[in-house]
Design a protein around this motif. Structure first.
Motif, PDB file in Angstrom:
ATOM      1  N   ARG A 140       0.351   4.874  -5.899  1.00 36.50           N
ATOM      2  CA  ARG A 140      -0.909   5.128  -5.182  1.00 36.50           C
ATOM      3  C   ARG A 140      -1.395   6.560  -5.362  1.00 36.50           C
ATOM      4  N   SER A 189       3.202   2.064  -2.353  1.00 41.93           N
ATOM      5  CA  SER A 189       3.835   2.257  -3.652  1.00 41.93           C
ATOM      6  C   SER A 189       3.687   3.695  -4.138  1.00 41.93           C
ATOM      7  N   ASP A 235       0.811  -1.227   0.000  1.00 40.79           N
ATOM      8  CA  ASP A 235       0.000   0.000   0.000  1.00 40.79           C
ATOM      9  C   ASP A 235       0.843   1.275   0.000  1.00 40.79           C
ATOM     10  N   ARG A 262      -3.445   6.775  -8.422  1.00 38.90           N
ATOM     11  CA  ARG A 262      -4.747   6.121  -8.246  1.00 38.90           C
ATOM     12  C   ARG A 262      -5.603   6.810  -7.178  1.00 38.90           C
ATOM     13  N   GLU A 317      -5.225   6.576  -4.016  1.00 37.82           N
ATOM     14  CA  GLU A 317      -5.447   5.607  -2.946  1.00 37.82           C
ATOM     15  C   GLU A 317      -4.473   5.907  -1.803  1.00 37.82           C
TER      16      GLU A 317
END
Length: 413
Positions: A396, A393, A391, A399, A401
């Motif tokens: 993210r 990366s 989680d 995205r 996220e």
């Protein structure tokens, strides 16, 4: 110093080995190159050599090992974070910390103290309760305590904080600990060196060679070397290295300052943190108070320290501990905190094949040193992100996220 001890120290019959070797020159190629000779870079080299038998490694450090943020922090170790991703990650780090002295055969002065994050307002008390529940869900020893528990653990504290910020409670985290930061760098450095890793100090990276979106080599101040794998672990210098490979990140660099007092008799056993007052403090085995505050509110690639910081932090310390008014400050320093928008690190593979990133550590990089070494070694050796860092990366942010770890920063960042 007793004469017999001095005689032993100067005797050629009992030479003390160097902590690690100093290679004469760079080789033409390595299986992996690690940029950054701080705790994270040296830990990754250590675990790559120990766990994956990858020993043809060069660690490149533009200064001296541990001279960056590893030596410019307040040495607090904890796992009382807010998100499931953060809690699991730092809990593994705490577990690794407990065995490091034995692993290295070196005293790291690891000391379990307990960690109080003070709440001065109803809203901060709700956040502490939230963090406690998340921690308990994952088996972390954290609980919300009332003011009497804080007073009992630290009788010297002014529970009214000068009359304007009374302590309403705290998040108590029993595993909270401290350690000797420079010994951590030395331990990982010696362990890596004994397994064949080369540590090149005073070696600056000038460029990274890429062909068809894949790393092929490194240009340094001491020559060019070939390598298929590069790990970047340079904290506040991350944007400069990313420019060399054409990658962008949302990282911003802010100074984070700290200072230390003259030694005193032991009186502060737990670690005390106040988000409202922007203070965190612990006492070392030598009796010094190690004190930190929030980030400087401006972006600056510098390790300068300021009088304004020392005055502001001293004022807040006196609100907590008025009796310290005559204690002297003996030194202060600053590190470069590489901050991300969601207060979580950036780790793992990138869009460039063979280029791996360990960055975005902001104010919590020291406590993550062992787990970063373990997870990044796995990632480099297997060319696959470790489960604990999936989680974190860089992608993210594309995205949207985000992890959202800001509520566990403990001070007003």
């Amino acid at each position: 110093m007793p004469f017999r001890l001095l005689k032993f120290a100067l005797s050629k019959e009992h030479p003390e080995p160097r902590m690690f070797r100093q290679p004469d020159r760079l080789k033409s190629n390595y299986d992996a190159v690690i940029i950054g000779g701080g705790g994270h870079g040296l830990a990754a080299a250590y675990y790559l050599a120990r766990d994956y038998d990858i020993k043809n490694i060069a660690v490149l450090e533009r200064g001296y090992i541990g001279g960056g943020n590893t030596g410019r922090n307040t040495t607090i170790i904890r796992s009382n974070y807010l998100t499931p991703e953060g809690v699991k990650f730092y809990d593994e780090s705490v577990r690794l910390w407990q065995d490091l002295s034995q692993d290295f055969d070196l005293n790291l002065f690891y000391s379990n103290r307990g960690h109080f994050t003070l709440a001065h307002t109803d809203s901060s008390l709700r956040t502490m309760r939230w963090r406690a529940e998340v921690n308990k869900h994952f088996g972390i020893d954290s609980e919300l305590v009332d003011p009497s528990e804080v007073q009992k653990a630290c009788p010297m504290i002014d529970m009214t904080c000068g009359g304007h910020a009374p302590i309403l409670g705290a998040l108590y985290h029993a595993p909270g600990s401290i350690a000797r930061h420079d010994a951590v760098a030395w331990g990982y450095g010696r362990g890596a060196d004994l397994r064949g890793v080369e540590i090149h100090q005073q070696t600056e990276v000038l460029g990274i060679q890429i062909e068809s979106d894949r790393v092929t080599g490194i240009e340094t101040s001491h020559g060019t070397i070939s390598t298929p794998r590069v790990l970047c672990a340079v904290a506040g210098f991350t944007p400069r290295i990313l420019d060399m490979v054409g990658l962008r990140s949302p990282i911003q660099i802010h100074p984070l300052q700290a200072m230390v007092s003259e030694p005193m008799k032991p009186w502060l056993d737990p670690i005390i943190v106040s988000g409202s007052l922007h203070v965190y403090v612990s006492q070392t085995a030598r009796g010094e108070l190690v004190m930190g505050a929030s980030l400087d509110p401006y972006e600056l690639h510098s390790t300068r320290s300021t009088l304004d910081f020392a005055e502001g932090l001293a004022a807040h310390m006196l609100e907590l501990f008025p009796f310290l008014s005559h204690v002297k400050v003996v030194r202060q320093w600053a590190g470069m905190a590489d901050m991300t928008p969601d207060f979580a690190p950036i780790m793992g593979k990138t869009a460039i094949e063979g280029f791996y990133l360990d960055a975005g550590w902001g104010t919590w990089g020291f406590k993550a040193t062992p787990v970063c070494g373990k997870t990044m070694a796995y990632t480099v050796a297997n060319d696959r992100n470790h489960d604990l860092i999936q989680d974190f990366s860089l992608s993210r942010f594309e995205r949207y996220e985000l992890v959202g770890e800001k509520g566990a920063a403990s001070v007003g960042h």
